[in-house]
Scaffold this active site. Structure first.
Site, PDB file in Angstrom:
ATOM      1  N   LYS A 234      -5.779  -3.388   5.070  1.00 21.61           N
ATOM      2  CA  LYS A 234      -6.895  -3.055   5.946  1.00 21.61           C
ATOM      3  C   LYS A 234      -8.196  -3.757   5.572  1.00 21.61           C
ATOM      4  O   LYS A 234      -8.338  -4.304   4.474  1.00 21.61           O
ATOM      5  CB  LYS A 234      -7.079  -1.538   6.014  1.00 21.61           C
ATOM      6  CG  LYS A 234      -6.044  -0.913   6.950  1.00 21.61           C
ATOM      7  CD  LYS A 234      -6.202   0.568   7.142  1.00 21.61           C
ATOM      8  CE  LYS A 234      -5.092   1.056   8.098  1.00 21.61           C
ATOM      9  NZ  LYS A 234      -4.987   2.513   8.122  1.00 21.61           N
ATOM     10  N   ARG A 268       1.730   4.637   3.388  1.00 22.85           N
ATOM     11  CA  ARG A 268       2.251   3.858   4.525  1.00 22.85           C
ATOM     12  C   ARG A 268       1.830   2.399   4.355  1.00 22.85           C
ATOM     13  O   ARG A 268       0.645   2.090   4.395  1.00 22.85           O
ATOM     14  CB  ARG A 268       1.679   4.440   5.821  1.00 22.85           C
ATOM     15  CG  ARG A 268       2.106   3.710   7.095  1.00 22.85           C
ATOM     16  CD  ARG A 268       1.366   4.294   8.298  1.00 22.85           C
ATOM     17  NE  ARG A 268       1.762   3.671   9.545  1.00 22.85           N
ATOM     18  CZ  ARG A 268       1.263   2.525   9.997  1.00 22.85           C
ATOM     19  NH1 ARG A 268       0.361   1.862   9.302  1.00 22.85           N
ATOM     20  NH2 ARG A 268       1.662   2.035  11.156  1.00 22.85           N
TER      21      ARG A 268
HETATM   22  N1  HH2 Z   1      -2.829   3.043  10.207  1.00 22.58           N
HETATM   23  C1  HH2 Z   1      -2.393   2.289  11.245  1.00 22.58           C
HETATM   24  C2  HH2 Z   1      -1.439   2.788  12.143  1.00 22.58           C
HETATM   25  N2  HH2 Z   1      -0.900   4.018  11.971  1.00 22.58           N
HETATM   26  N3  HH2 Z   1      -0.744   6.034  10.740  1.00 22.58           N
HETATM   27  C3  HH2 Z   1      -1.150   6.795   9.717  1.00 22.58           C
HETATM   28  N4  HH2 Z   1      -0.622   8.023   9.540  1.00 22.58           N
HETATM   29  N5  HH2 Z   1      -2.099   6.365   8.821  1.00 22.58           N
HETATM   30  C4  HH2 Z   1      -2.685   5.140   8.927  1.00 22.58           C
HETATM   31  O1  HH2 Z   1      -3.572   4.807   8.105  1.00 22.58           O
HETATM   32  C5  HH2 Z   1      -2.288   4.289  10.022  1.00 22.58           C
HETATM   33  C6  HH2 Z   1      -1.297   4.781  10.919  1.00 22.58           C
HETATM   34  C7  HH2 Z   1      -2.958   0.923  11.445  1.00 22.58           C
HETATM   35  O2  HH2 Z   1      -2.220  -0.043  10.807  1.00 22.58           O
HETATM   36  P1  HH2 Z   1      -1.094  -0.984  11.474  1.00 22.58           P
HETATM   37  O3  HH2 Z   1       0.068  -0.202  11.960  1.00 22.58           O
HETATM   38  O4  HH2 Z   1      -0.780  -2.016  10.491  1.00 22.58           O
HETATM   39  O5  HH2 Z   1      -1.827  -1.728  12.651  1.00 22.58           O
HETATM   40  P2  HH2 Z   1      -1.849  -1.533  14.231  1.00 22.58           P
HETATM   41  O6  HH2 Z   1      -2.395  -0.192  14.525  1.00 22.58           O
HETATM   42  O7  HH2 Z   1      -2.748  -2.651  14.717  1.00 22.58           O
HETATM   43  O8  HH2 Z   1      -0.444  -1.661  14.737  1.00 22.58           O
END
Ligand code: HH2
Length: 289
Positions: A234, A268
């Protein structure tokens, strides 16, 4: 150390998962064209399922499948475009179905929509991960309760499009905890038994807020629920290290280690192998006499 997490057990599709024996890794599988660090990776559902199997071989305990990006407006241009429930289902279902026949490992559905959660839980998923903590679609709680599925409630301020505009808190940890407590009460009232809380790193938080939440993560133990954190690749890691998204593995592992030392039960991440090794060492230290 604490160790509140000793008592945490959840049940996924009838099977008990003891979260206190060691730290748990949730591997991220985004089947989206526009996720901030891994969008558009897979050409077919089989390729996505193969990637999930590779994460399990690397030590993932749970696979989190998402069909809608929550990328914030800002460093990566426009925020992610919202998608309809139908489109989200079309993206995630073939992957969940394929994965569920290949593994017994828990599959989590990363969604804010009740229809998507329902379809996913009916097709092999066993956990719901709601980044809005029931703010966007409260019906998610009823769906999780009916399927006896654990529910992850993440804290967010605003929406992915607005959340990074000017986040401000009097005391970020107290406010996040109080807002999560409200989500927990709501889920509990709907009949959800296993509730996991998440401070929502990067979701309506400045660099300082994210660092403070990790440093004082132990204060979330007052909620009496297992804690999940998602530091993976992040912006706050990029800000501290001055590195682009593809060079944030060490920063992710360090954030994961700090979070686990401060009470997190699940982390995660995209980089499962590296973080798993990091947390095995951290667990050994935590257990030492
Ligand atoms: N962060 C993201 C998505 N889902 N769920 C939880 N529980 N906690 C988090 O910190 C979290 C999450 C964002 O990351 P990512 O899936 O890599 O990106 P994107 O939302 O652009 O798919």
């Amino acid at each position: 150390m604490d160790d509140e997490r000793r008592t945490y057990r959840i049940t996924v599709k009838g099977r008990a998962l003891d979260l206190s024996a060691r730290s748990h890794v949730m591997g991220v599988l985004n089947v989206t064209p526009d996720s901030f660090s891994d969008g558009g990776r897979f050409a077919t559902p089989d390729e996505a399922a193969d990637a999930a199997m590779a994460m399990l071989a690397d030590g993932a305990d749970i696979i989190d499948i998402g069909g809608e990006s929550t990328r914030p407006r800002g460093p990566y241009g426009e925020g992610a475009r919202p998608v309809t429930a139908d489109e989200e289902i079309r993206r995630v279902l073939p992957v969940i179905e394929r994965l569920a026949v290949r593994t017994d490992a828990p599959i989590s559905i990363d969604t804010t929509k009740a229809e998507v959660a329902e379809a996913a839980l009916s097709s092999g998923a066993g956990i719901v991960n709601d980044i809005s903590g029931l703010r966007f679609d409260p019906r998610i709680a009823g769906v999780a309760a009916r399927h006896r599925a654990p529910l992850v409630l993440m804290h967010i301020r605003g929406t992915p499009d607005t959340m990074q505009a000017d986040p401000s808190y009097h005391d970020v940890v107290t406010e996040v905890r109080e807002e999560l407590a409200a989500s927990v009460r709501q889920a509990s009232a709907a009949g959800v038994k296993d509730i996991i809380v998440d401070p929502g790193l990067g979701f309506g938080k400045t660099l300082e807020h994210n660092l403070t939440l990790i440093r004082r993560l132990g204060e979330l133990a007052l909620l009496g629920r297992p804690v999940l954190v998602g530091p993976s690749r992040k912006g706050f890691i990029g800000a501290v290290l001055g590195l682009p998204v593809e060079e944030r593995v060490e920063g992710t592992a360090a954030a994961a280690a700090a979070a686990v030392m401060n009470g997190a039960s699940i982390v995660r991440v995209h980089d499962v192998r590296q973080v798993k090794r990091t947390l095995m060492l951290i667990d050994a230290v935590r257990k030492a006499g």
